[in-house]
Each structure stands twice: as C-alpha cells, then as structure tokens.
Design a protein around this motif. Structure first.
Motif, PDB file in Angstrom:
ATOM      1  N   LEU A 272       0.811  -1.219   0.000  1.00 28.52           N
ATOM      2  CA  LEU A 272       0.000   0.000   0.000  1.00 28.52           C
ATOM      3  C   LEU A 272       0.843   1.268   0.000  1.00 28.52           C
ATOM      4  O   LEU A 272       0.304   2.366  -0.156  1.00 28.52           O
ATOM      5  N   ALA A 273       2.146   1.121   0.189  1.00 27.00           N
ATOM      6  CA  ALA A 273       3.004   2.300   0.359  1.00 27.00           C
ATOM      7  C   ALA A 273       2.990   3.199  -0.875  1.00 27.00           C
ATOM      8  O   ALA A 273       3.089   4.428  -0.754  1.00 27.00           O
ATOM      9  N   CYS A 323      -0.017  -1.850  14.538  1.00 27.67           N
ATOM     10  CA  CYS A 323      -0.270  -2.226  13.140  1.00 27.67           C
ATOM     11  C   CYS A 323       0.781  -1.710  12.169  1.00 27.67           C
ATOM     12  O   CYS A 323       0.595  -1.807  10.955  1.00 27.67           O
ATOM     13  N   GLY A 324       1.872  -1.128  12.682  1.00 26.51           N
ATOM     14  CA  GLY A 324       2.929  -0.658  11.803  1.00 26.51           C
ATOM     15  C   GLY A 324       2.565   0.552  10.976  1.00 26.51           C
ATOM     16  O   GLY A 324       2.933   0.638   9.803  1.00 26.51           O
ATOM     17  N   ILE A 325       1.868   1.522  11.569  1.00 32.03           N
ATOM     18  CA  ILE A 325       1.435   2.683  10.791  1.00 32.03           C
ATOM     19  C   ILE A 325       2.622   3.570  10.398  1.00 32.03           C
ATOM     20  O   ILE A 325       2.524   4.333   9.439  1.00 32.03           O
ATOM     21  N   HIS A 326       3.742   3.455  11.121  1.00 31.78           N
ATOM     22  CA  HIS A 326       4.884   4.308  10.797  1.00 31.78           C
ATOM     23  C   HIS A 326       5.432   3.977   9.419  1.00 31.78           C
ATOM     24  O   HIS A 326       5.664   4.868   8.594  1.00 31.78           O
ATOM     25  N   TYR A 327       5.637   2.692   9.146  1.00 34.24           N
ATOM     26  CA  TYR A 327       6.203   2.313   7.848  1.00 34.24           C
ATOM     27  C   TYR A 327       5.139   2.019   6.800  1.00 34.24           C
ATOM     28  O   TYR A 327       5.468   1.740   5.659  1.00 34.24           O
ATOM     29  N   THR A 328       3.863   2.085   7.172  1.00 30.01           N
ATOM     30  CA  THR A 328       2.794   1.961   6.186  1.00 30.01           C
ATOM     31  C   THR A 328       2.316   3.317   5.699  1.00 30.01           C
ATOM     32  O   THR A 328       2.085   3.522   4.501  1.00 30.01           O
ATOM     33  N   PHE A 329       2.173   4.274   6.616  1.00 27.28           N
ATOM     34  CA  PHE A 329       1.642   5.587   6.274  1.00 27.28           C
ATOM     35  C   PHE A 329       2.636   6.720   6.537  1.00 27.28           C
ATOM     36  O   PHE A 329       2.720   7.665   5.743  1.00 27.28           O
ATOM     37  N   GLY A 330       3.368   6.669   7.651  1.00 30.20           N
ATOM     38  CA  GLY A 330       4.219   7.781   8.025  1.00 30.20           C
ATOM     39  C   GLY A 330       5.384   8.019   7.083  1.00 30.20           C
ATOM     40  O   GLY A 330       5.511   9.099   6.491  1.00 30.20           O
ATOM     41  N   LEU A 331       6.258   7.014   6.935  1.00 30.69           N
ATOM     42  CA  LEU A 331       7.436   7.186   6.076  1.00 30.69           C
ATOM     43  C   LEU A 331       7.068   7.367   4.601  1.00 30.69           C
ATOM     44  O   LEU A 331       7.615   8.256   3.938  1.00 30.69           O
ATOM     45  N   PRO A 332       6.143   6.566   4.027  1.00 29.77           N
ATOM     46  CA  PRO A 332       5.727   6.852   2.646  1.00 29.77           C
ATOM     47  C   PRO A 332       5.071   8.218   2.493  1.00 29.77           C
ATOM     48  O   PRO A 332       5.219   8.871   1.456  1.00 29.77           O
ATOM     49  N   GLY A 333       4.336   8.663   3.525  1.00 29.33           N
ATOM     50  CA  GLY A 333       3.744   9.996   3.460  1.00 29.33           C
ATOM     51  C   GLY A 333       4.801  11.086   3.421  1.00 29.33           C
ATOM     52  O   GLY A 333       4.673  12.074   2.689  1.00 29.33           O
TER      53      GLY A 333
END
Length: 412
Positions: A272-273, A323-333
């Motif tokens: 999803l990144a 749920c790993g939101i840092h590497y799913t949403f944060g870093l790609p964002g």
C-alpha cells in the motif's frame, strides 16, 4: 465466579455515547440542512461513486487491515466502524462551523467525502494503539484528533493556500498515533507480547483489508479533486504506484529472508506504500514512470521499516506500533511530501515566484507533522489519566476484556 477482567468504564459507556449522539442530533437539527441544488449527476454519477469507494475503503479496508492479531480481531474491526461513524458526524459539523460560521451549514456529498477523509485520520492513528485502550479512550481520541485535523486543514487553506487534496493526512495521522502510543504504558510484558502475534486466519482477514485498500485507493486519491483531468491523472498514477509497490513488496520480502520466504506482515503494509507516497502529487504527474518510481521507493522504504523499526521503537523510543502505521503511512507519506516539494522546485528557473510556493509546501508538510505530534501528545496525556480505567498491560490485545463469548465459562 466474578470476571477476572477489569470492568473499565464499560458500564458508563452506553449512556455517555447515547448522550453524545443525542447532542449531535440536536446540533444537526438546529444548524444543518441538505444541499437542495445538487444535480442528478452529482447524486447518482461520479460523486456518489467516489463517496461509495471511500466508505468501502474506510470501513472494510482499514477495518480488516487491523484484524491480524490472533486475540484482538473483534475489537479492532468493530471499533474501527464505531470510530468511523462517530468521526464522520463530528467532522461534518466541524467543517461546517469552520467554513460557514454564520447561518445553517449546507451538507452535500463533497462535504461528506471531506468528513470521511478527516475521520480516516483517526482510523490510521488508532492502528498504533489498538488492543491497548478501551472504547471510552477511543471516543475521546476521535473527538480530539478530528478537531485538530480540521483546524489544521483550515489553517492550511487560509494561510498556506492548500488545495482540497488532503494528502498530508497520512503524515498527520501517523505521527499523531505514534505520539499517543508513546504516552501509553510501556514496555509490554511477556503475556502481552505473546498476544501481539499474528495468526493464520486473522492474517487472511487482514489481507482482505489490504486488497480492499489496494483496489479503492485510486478513487480515494481522486475523491476531492474537482477537475476531470486531475481526477484522471490521480487514478492512473495511483494505480501504477500501487502496482509497482506490490511487486516490490513481494520480491524484496522474499529477497530479505534467508530461505526466500515471503513475510505476510510485509504484504499487509508495503503493497500500500505506493498509494500513500503518490498521493500529494498524483494529480500533477503527467508520465507513469514517475509514479512507478515513487511506488518502487515507497515499497523499499516500507519493507525496510517493517524489518528495522519495530525493535528500535520498542528499545530506544519506547513506542509500540501495533499495526505498523509508521512504515505503512508515516514514512511513505513523508516521501510523498518531499517528492511534491522537489517537483515544485524544478520550475523555479521558469518562474522565480515558485520559491514562495515551495516554502508554503514545506510549511504544510512541517505543520502536518508538528500539529500531529503536539495534538497527539495532548491526547495521549489525556488518555493516560487513571479516570478512564484503561486495561492493564497484562490484558492488552485481548477481546475477552470487552466482548461476550457465550461459549466460554461464566467467569469470562
């Protein structure tokens, strides 16, 4: 035999939420009205399709994505729906009061779509703390985060001249949730660590959520764009970015395993990144190779984060990201925000005023992270108060603390 699980504030929750819902109904009664000038095309055509896709993505996609824990699936899916339903109502009212402070606010499909996107910030942020809070705390988090995000977007539109595309929501939501997680009790004890594991069947449901998100992300990135040409670009570029990030995630996951096996956690998140990273500039890219490169880099960053960050966060910063939101949403964002700024800088030789626009874009990205962390800190300190009677660490990630299981003994 009495229950060995704490009562928390569950006895007060039904009355409190009903009173809150009645208050919202009264506010809608006195201060809102429907848009009577919407055309038939807006109700039955493209606008309705975008609204439906966003709702499916929020309710099913993010709901099932967070259901991978083997003893916390019920809470994650049901609480996701609860927060979405409450968050949309609150976001509609805030959007109306902030943009139409006088007279009745007019509710149309576009406003509901914008409210749904605002409510989705809570669903993303909650991925960092699901299984570690009770429903009372999540209600407070919905009210706090939607308020902070709506106020931030108002500042962006009025002072930083941001467009309707709320692409910085991923950065805001990720760092809001991580800051709240930092405020909660840590570290996890042995029993909580055992329950913070994925099981085969819940992982399949989480993969179902990933598939919903993967299919509907192009519509999501195009939902708030008004020009047909921008919508077309957004759909195309998001699809190509998602396709490349999916291929990258599966390939690199197998490549980094000593025996060439694929990690399901990588598939849940890294595929999803690309959709996250391309979001800020998806409507501006005129060639597919740019979005494909973004999808490739985002997939690599997400896989790297999934392999390296959990241990460092637990050991160094004391943050447990469920749920790993840092590497799913944060870093790609962050990658998408930086890519947007770099794209705008390419035009500074043609138009010197573009430097001013670049500074504004940098301000939007910085403001999103700063407001997310500050409001997340305030929310986390509020949720940490003992009056909310949060579940103890030993009872983290356990549905039995909040749900009725008729097939179990009465003591549960």
């Amino acid at each position: 035999m009495g229950s060995k699980y704490p009562r928390s504030l569950q006895g007060c929750l039904p009355l409190w939420t009903l009173m809150l819902e009645i208050a919202l109904i009264l506010i809608f009664f006195f201060f809102t009205e429907y848009d009577n000038f919407s055309t038939h095309q807006e109700i039955t055509g493209t606008h309705r399709a975008f609204f439906q896709d966003m709702t499916v993505m929020a309710a099913l996609g993010l709901g099932f994505l967070s259901s991978s824990l083997w003893r916390c699936g019920w809470s994650n899916v049901a609480y996701n729906l609860f927060m979405l339903a409450l968050g949309v109502q609150w976001a509609v009212l805030l959007d109306g009061f902030l943009n139409e402070p006088f007279g009745k606010m007019v509710i149309g499909l576009f406003r509901i779509r914008r409210a749904t996107m605002s409510a989705m910030t809570v669903l993303i942020s909650a991925g960092a703390i699901l299984g570690k809070t009770n429903l009372v705390q999540l209600v407070l988090m919905v009210l706090m985060e939607v308020t902070a995000f709506s106020a931030m977007m108002r500042v962006n539109r009025q002072f930083l001249y941001a467009d309707e595309n709320e692409s910085m929501m991923y950065v805001f939501a990720a760092y809001f949730g991580l800051t709240v997680a930092w405020c909660l009790p840590r570290p996890l004890d042995k029993s909580a660590q055992e329950k913070d594991q994925e099981a085969v069947s819940p992982s399949l449901f989480a993969m179902l959520g990933t598939l919903f998100l993967w299919m509907f992300w192009p519509s999501f990135n195009a939902a708030l764009l008004r020009l047909p040409s921008e919508r077309k670009n957004a759909v195309f570029n998001t699809y190509y970015a998602l396709a490349v990030s999916a291929v990258t995630a599966i390939s690199v996951s197998a490549l980094t395993h000593p025996r060439g096996k694929i990690n399901m956690v990588h598939i849940h998140n890294a595929v999803l990144a690309g959709g996250v990273a391309v979001s800020p500039l998806c409507h501006l890219i005129s060639s597919p190779w740019v979005s494909m490169v973004l999808g490739l880099v985002a997939g690599l960053i997400s896989i790297g984060g999934a392999k390296c960050l959990p241990g460092h966060f637990n050991l160094v910063l004391g943050i447990h990201d469920t749920c790993g939101i840092h590497y799913t949403f944060g870093l790609p964002g962050l990658l998408g925000g930086i890519a947007y700024i770099m794209r705008m800088m390419n035009y500074w030789t043609e138009n010197p005023l573009i430097i001013y626009s670049t500074l504004l874009d940098t301000g939007k990205l910085s403001l999103s992270m700063a407001v997310g962390m500050v409001s997340g800190l305030l929310t986390g300190l509020l949720l940490k108060l003992k009056i909310w009677r949060a579940p103890p660490v030993a009872k983290y990630f356990d549905d039995q603390a909040f749900w009725e299981f008729p097939h179990l003994a009465a003591g549960f």
